[in-house]
Design an enzyme around this catalytic site. Structure first.
Site, PDB file in Angstrom:
ATOM      1  N   SER A   1       0.852  -1.187   0.000  1.00  0.00           N
ATOM      2  CA  SER A   1       0.000   0.000   0.000  1.00  0.00           C
ATOM      3  C   SER A   1       0.885   1.232   0.000  1.00  0.00           C
ATOM      4  O   SER A   1       2.057   1.177   0.404  1.00  0.00           O
ATOM      5  CB  SER A   1      -0.879   0.005   1.262  1.00  0.00           C
ATOM      6  OG  SER A   1      -1.528   1.244   1.444  1.00  0.00           O
TER       7      SER A   1
ATOM      8  N   TYR B   1      -2.241  -0.999  10.717  1.00  0.00           N
ATOM      9  CA  TYR B   1      -2.190  -1.365   9.299  1.00  0.00           C
ATOM     10  C   TYR B   1      -0.884  -0.869   8.683  1.00  0.00           C
ATOM     11  O   TYR B   1      -0.191  -1.619   7.973  1.00  0.00           O
ATOM     12  CB  TYR B   1      -3.396  -0.759   8.582  1.00  0.00           C
ATOM     13  CG  TYR B   1      -3.376  -0.936   7.088  1.00  0.00           C
ATOM     14  CD1 TYR B   1      -3.741  -2.146   6.504  1.00  0.00           C
ATOM     15  CD2 TYR B   1      -3.003   0.112   6.243  1.00  0.00           C
ATOM     16  CE1 TYR B   1      -3.722  -2.314   5.124  1.00  0.00           C
ATOM     17  CE2 TYR B   1      -2.990  -0.050   4.863  1.00  0.00           C
ATOM     18  CZ  TYR B   1      -3.355  -1.263   4.317  1.00  0.00           C
ATOM     19  OH  TYR B   1      -3.333  -1.422   2.956  1.00  0.00           O
TER      20      TYR B   1
END
Length: 245
Positions: free
Chosen positions: A142, A155
């Site tokens: 990401s 995360y």
């Protein structure tokens, strides 16, 4: 004229294949004639997708964070196909909210899927990839693996870890011809994420003209179809209008 490798008949394992990027990746690879192994917790969804895609597509209900289930899947892959050419580590989770209010149960769920899942699947795939020209381990990280984003601290921690892991793994496996590649998307139209206000997220994605799952799937096919000596090591893919983080 750009020359890409013919990947017809290659064998790919796709995690998180029941929806979103995983489903789009399965469809894009199938269109190129790749033999597929679809993995997800949703048995009905991956079995329906496998039936739709046809061929020798194999659907295996698997929890990415369970090493015994992962080992069982790769045993089936070896007996069915004899090896693996592409592992697409796509499954993952994220919980939104201030870290101070976060739940350790959710920390564990995030780490199990996003980090341990990648470790289990990658370690199991490597022996089945050796000696197969153009083998590739590709993982969805990401933009949050490069930059911390408020509300996504745990995360972010898992995605930063995935980036470091892949950098080391690339150096370990490159000399034997196995490619290690990261795809780092920005804003994507998916159902991914927990505790995220749906309408606010939709408005943000609309404003950015967010990516679609198919955009990430196309990047995967592009990387995998490069000549065996070419490794798209890291692909940061953002909507043109996304300038943050």
């Amino acid at each position: 004229m750009m020359q890409l490798r013919d990947i017809k008949g290659r064998v790919a394992v796709v995690t998180g294949a029941s929806s979103g990027i995983g489903e789009a990746a399965a469809r894009a690879l199938a269109a190129e004639g790749v033999e597929l192994v679809l993995a997800a917790r949703s048995r009905d969804k991956i079995e329906a997708l496998a039936a739709e895609l046809g061929g020798d597509c194999l659907a295996v209900q698997t929890d990415v964070g369970d090493p015994a289930q992962v080992a069982a899947l790769f045993a089936r892959v070896e007996s069915t196909f004899g090896g693996v050419d592409l592992l697409f580590n796509n499954a993952g989770v994220g919980y939104n909210g201030p870290f101070v209010d976060s739940d350790p149960v959710q920390w564990k769920a995030t780490i199990d899927a996003n980090l341990y899942g990648v470790l289990y699947w990658t370690q199991a795939a490597i022996p089945l990839m050796r000696g197969r020209a153009g083998g590739m381990i590709s993982t969805v990280s990401s933009v949050g693996g490069r930059h911390g984003i408020e509300g996504w601290a745990v995360y972010n921690a898992t995605k930063f870890a995935v980036v470091g892991f892949h950098d080391a793994l690339r150096k370990e496996l490159g000399p034997e011809g196995i490619r290690v590649s990261l795809i780092e998307p920005g804003a994507v139209y998916t159902q991914w994420g927990y505790n995220v206000p749906g309408e606010a997220m939709r408005e943000r994605r609309d404003k950015l003209e967010a990516l679609h799952s198919e955009d990430i799937a196309n990047a995967l096919v592009f990387a995998f179809a490069q000549p065996a000596n070419v490794n798209c090591q890291e692909m940061l893919i953002l909507p043109t209008r996304q300038t943050y983080p």
